[in-house]
Write a protein that holds these residues in place. Sequence first.
Motif, mmCIF file in Angstrom:
data_model
loop_
_atom_site.group_PDB
_atom_site.id
_atom_site.type_symbol
_atom_site.label_atom_id
_atom_site.label_comp_id
_atom_site.label_asym_id
_atom_site.label_seq_id
_atom_site.Cartn_x
_atom_site.Cartn_y
_atom_site.Cartn_z
ATOM 1 N N TYR A 241 1.434 7.152 -3.210
ATOM 2 C CA TYR A 241 2.068 7.869 -4.338
ATOM 3 C C TYR A 241 1.158 8.948 -4.894
ATOM 4 O O TYR A 241 1.631 10.036 -5.241
ATOM 5 N N ALA B 255 11.996 5.066 -2.935
ATOM 6 C CA ALA B 255 11.050 6.189 -2.944
ATOM 7 C C ALA B 255 10.975 6.849 -1.571
ATOM 8 O O ALA B 255 10.919 8.086 -1.471
ATOM 9 N N LEU B 256 10.987 6.053 -0.513
ATOM 10 C CA LEU B 256 10.965 6.628 0.835
ATOM 11 C C LEU B 256 12.250 7.383 1.127
ATOM 12 O O LEU B 256 12.232 8.444 1.785
ATOM 13 N N SER C 126 4.337 -6.639 -0.839
ATOM 14 C CA SER C 126 5.475 -7.549 -1.036
ATOM 15 C C SER C 126 5.454 -8.704 -0.042
ATOM 16 O O SER C 126 5.708 -9.853 -0.415
ATOM 17 N N GLY D 12 3.522 -1.052 0.738
ATOM 18 C CA GLY D 12 4.590 -1.830 0.131
ATOM 19 C C GLY D 12 4.933 -3.077 0.922
ATOM 20 O O GLY D 12 5.156 -4.153 0.352
ATOM 21 N N GLY E 109 12.906 3.542 4.649
ATOM 22 C CA GLY E 109 13.278 3.324 3.256
ATOM 23 C C GLY E 109 14.529 2.477 3.120
ATOM 24 O O GLY E 109 14.583 1.558 2.294
ATOM 25 N N TYR F 233 9.438 -4.528 -5.995
ATOM 26 C CA TYR F 233 8.586 -3.497 -5.410
ATOM 27 C C TYR F 233 9.125 -3.036 -4.058
ATOM 28 O O TYR F 233 9.049 -1.853 -3.726
ATOM 29 N N ASN G 184 10.029 0.831 -3.472
ATOM 30 C CA ASN G 184 9.375 1.590 -2.406
ATOM 31 C C ASN G 184 10.381 2.092 -1.383
ATOM 32 O O ASN G 184 10.246 3.207 -0.864
ATOM 33 N N MET H 143 -0.456 1.424 -1.196
ATOM 34 C CA MET H 143 0.798 1.926 -1.748
ATOM 35 C C MET H 143 0.519 2.963 -2.846
ATOM 36 O O MET H 143 1.107 4.050 -2.851
ATOM 37 N N ILE I 29 2.979 4.506 1.634
ATOM 38 C CA ILE I 29 3.926 3.823 0.752
ATOM 39 C C ILE I 29 4.624 2.701 1.511
ATOM 40 O O ILE I 29 4.755 1.581 1.013
ATOM 41 N N ALA I 30 5.058 2.986 2.732
ATOM 42 C CA ALA I 30 5.760 1.970 3.527
ATOM 43 C C ALA I 30 4.832 0.812 3.888
ATOM 44 O O ALA I 30 5.150 -0.354 3.623
#
Length: 137
Positions: free
Chosen positions: A132, A73-74, A101, A97, A28, A66, A70, A128, A93-94
């Motif tokens: 979530y 969020a991590l 991106s 993302g 993150g 983004y 992200n 991603m 998510i990682a």
Amino acid sequence: MAQPSSSTPLLPTIGRAFPGPALLWRSGALIAAVGIIAGAFGAHGLQRRKGITPDQIHAWETASHYAVFNGLALLIASLHPRFAFHRFAGPAIAAGGIIFSGSIMALVLNRDRFRWMGPVTPMGGSIMIAGYLALAL
């Protein structure tokens, strides 16, 4: 102040499920940092490149935003006692993302060379989003 223990989210753990809070925290932080660096480049350096359009600059901004979101969020998920050890959410998510991106940024920098990444962008976004949604279940 309480002493850290094996249940402290920021400490590496042994015998716990992948990915673990330490990996989520580092991922993150790294993803957020890359997003901030990319945003700065987009605001200052990208506009100087020949042939860059306002639409491409906007796409770059979206990708960098983004990445920051992200990454944050991590960082937050790594602090949660349950979600820090979720086997799917953090990695999705990682990875999603980065794919989302990264593919946008590659297309902005060299659309001709990375044209094949056009269809990759929505796949990254879907991964991603799935990460979530896994947090909600």
